[in-house]
Design a protein around this motif. Structure first.
Motif, PDB file in Angstrom:
ATOM      1  N   UNK A  55      57.549 -14.177  13.413  1.00 58.02           N
ATOM      2  CA  UNK A  55      56.401 -13.524  14.050  1.00 58.02           C
ATOM      3  C   UNK A  55      55.365 -12.849  12.596  1.00 58.02           C
ATOM      4  N   UNK A  56      56.356 -12.468  11.584  1.00 61.74           N
ATOM      5  CA  UNK A  56      55.669 -11.878  10.626  1.00 61.74           C
ATOM      6  C   UNK A  56      54.973 -13.237   9.697  1.00 61.74           C
ATOM      7  N   UNK A  57      55.415 -14.383   9.476  1.00 63.41           N
ATOM      8  CA  UNK A  57      54.999 -15.395   9.024  1.00 63.41           C
ATOM      9  C   UNK A  57      53.835 -16.003   9.490  1.00 63.41           C
ATOM     10  N   UNK A  58      53.710 -16.120  11.067  1.00 68.27           N
ATOM     11  CA  UNK A  58      52.492 -16.406  11.887  1.00 68.27           C
ATOM     12  C   UNK A  58      51.509 -15.468  11.632  1.00 68.27           C
ATOM     13  N   UNK A  59      51.705 -14.252  11.694  1.00 65.87           N
ATOM     14  CA  UNK A  59      50.674 -13.344  11.717  1.00 65.87           C
ATOM     15  C   UNK A  59      49.889 -13.452  10.048  1.00 65.87           C
ATOM     16  N   UNK A  60      50.795 -13.645   9.077  1.00 63.89           N
ATOM     17  CA  UNK A  60      50.030 -13.565   7.699  1.00 63.89           C
ATOM     18  C   UNK A  60      49.543 -14.965   7.579  1.00 63.89           C
ATOM     19  N   UNK A  61      49.838 -16.218   8.306  1.00 64.54           N
ATOM     20  CA  UNK A  61      49.475 -17.221   7.872  1.00 64.54           C
ATOM     21  C   UNK A  61      48.395 -17.768   8.859  1.00 64.54           C
ATOM     22  N   UNK A  72      58.627 -24.017   5.333  1.00 62.81           N
ATOM     23  CA  UNK A  72      57.879 -23.283   6.566  1.00 62.81           C
ATOM     24  C   UNK A  72      57.742 -21.893   6.094  1.00 62.81           C
ATOM     25  N   UNK A  73      56.616 -21.413   5.537  1.00 61.04           N
ATOM     26  CA  UNK A  73      56.553 -19.827   5.326  1.00 61.04           C
ATOM     27  C   UNK A  73      55.068 -19.823   4.505  1.00 61.04           C
ATOM     28  N   UNK A  74      55.237 -18.618   3.702  1.00 64.11           N
ATOM     29  CA  UNK A  74      53.934 -18.421   3.285  1.00 64.11           C
ATOM     30  C   UNK A  74      54.191 -18.886   1.649  1.00 64.11           C
ATOM     31  N   UNK A  75      52.860 -19.825   1.459  1.00 65.80           N
ATOM     32  CA  UNK A  75      53.198 -20.450   0.217  1.00 65.80           C
ATOM     33  C   UNK A  75      52.451 -19.406  -1.052  1.00 65.80           C
ATOM     34  N   UNK A  76      52.877 -19.771  -2.184  1.00 67.40           N
ATOM     35  CA  UNK A  76      52.367 -18.830  -3.262  1.00 67.40           C
ATOM     36  C   UNK A  76      50.881 -18.553  -3.327  1.00 67.40           C
ATOM     37  N   UNK A  77      50.216 -19.728  -3.038  1.00 70.00           N
ATOM     38  CA  UNK A  77      48.630 -19.754  -2.974  1.00 70.00           C
ATOM     39  C   UNK A  77      48.028 -18.808  -1.781  1.00 70.00           C
ATOM     40  N   UNK A  78      48.801 -18.991  -0.813  1.00 72.61           N
ATOM     41  CA  UNK A  78      48.248 -17.895   0.485  1.00 72.61           C
ATOM     42  C   UNK A  78      48.673 -16.550  -0.025  1.00 72.61           C
ATOM     43  N   UNK A  79      49.780 -16.178  -0.508  1.00 72.36           N
ATOM     44  CA  UNK A  79      50.369 -14.863  -1.076  1.00 72.36           C
ATOM     45  C   UNK A  79      49.359 -14.538  -1.927  1.00 72.36           C
ATOM     46  N   UNK A  80      48.986 -15.253  -2.951  1.00 74.27           N
ATOM     47  CA  UNK A  80      48.038 -14.778  -4.005  1.00 74.27           C
ATOM     48  C   UNK A  80      46.687 -14.658  -3.337  1.00 74.27           C
ATOM     49  N   UNK A  81      46.085 -15.468  -2.599  1.00 76.31           N
ATOM     50  CA  UNK A  81      44.824 -15.221  -1.963  1.00 76.31           C
ATOM     51  C   UNK A  81      44.937 -13.856  -0.986  1.00 76.31           C
ATOM     52  N   UNK A  82      45.923 -13.708  -0.288  1.00 76.72           N
ATOM     53  CA  UNK A  82      45.992 -12.351   0.607  1.00 76.72           C
ATOM     54  C   UNK A  82      45.722 -11.123  -0.637  1.00 76.72           C
ATOM     55  N   UNK A  83      46.490 -11.007  -1.372  1.00 74.10           N
ATOM     56  CA  UNK A  83      46.488  -9.882  -2.334  1.00 74.10           C
ATOM     57  C   UNK A  83      45.124  -9.755  -3.232  1.00 74.10           C
ATOM     58  N   UNK A  84      44.465 -11.134  -3.746  1.00 70.77           N
ATOM     59  CA  UNK A  84      43.261 -11.029  -4.303  1.00 70.77           C
ATOM     60  C   UNK A  84      42.372 -10.564  -3.261  1.00 70.77           C
ATOM     61  N   UNK A  85      42.164 -10.947  -2.172  1.00 71.04           N
ATOM     62  CA  UNK A  85      41.053 -10.539  -1.074  1.00 71.04           C
ATOM     63  C   UNK A  85      41.288  -9.069  -0.722  1.00 71.04           C
ATOM     64  N   UNK A  86      42.392  -8.245  -1.007  1.00 67.84           N
ATOM     65  CA  UNK A  86      42.393  -7.081  -0.702  1.00 67.84           C
ATOM     66  C   UNK A  86      41.838  -6.134  -1.824  1.00 67.84           C
ATOM     67  N   UNK A  87      41.563  -6.838  -3.077  1.00 67.20           N
ATOM     68  CA  UNK A  87      41.018  -6.017  -4.054  1.00 67.20           C
ATOM     69  C   UNK A  87      39.373  -6.004  -4.112  1.00 67.20           C
TER      70      UNK A  87
END
Length: 87
Positions: A55-61, A72-87
């Motif tokens: 459920x957490x992975x579905x929400x994030x991705x 199947x999960x959160x790629x490094x690129x997705x993870x970095x984009x999420x945090x870059x967009x938070x700034x």
């Protein structure tokens, strides 16, 4: 001495990448079910099961289905984009 914008962005990227690498316990380039369970258990969330991880992975991705496959999960690129967009 002023730090240029590109230098700050590179530093931010490095920090986010370092966090990802710490969370990616099996070092496969994805934050998958096992990685999330490991992290949550280490934080004291013992009951964090596979369904909750999916459920957490579905929400994030923003995906509808997550299988239990290793990649199947959160790629490094997705993870970095999420945090870059938070700034």
């Amino acid at each position: 001495m002023k730090i240029g914008k590109k230098t700050r962005e590179k530093d931010d990227y490095s920090e986010i990448e370092e966090i990802f690498n710490l969370l990616d316990t099996d070092h496969d380039g994805f934050l998958g079910i096992q990685d999330i369970q490991t992290v949550m258990n280490s934080l004291g969330e013992i009951g964090f099961d596979e369904t909750m991880c999916k459920s957490l992975i579905k929400i994030i991705t923003k995906r509808d289905e997550i299988s239990s496959h290793k990649n199947e999960g959160i790629s490094k690129e997705t993870f970095i984009e999420i945090f870059k967009n938070e700034n």
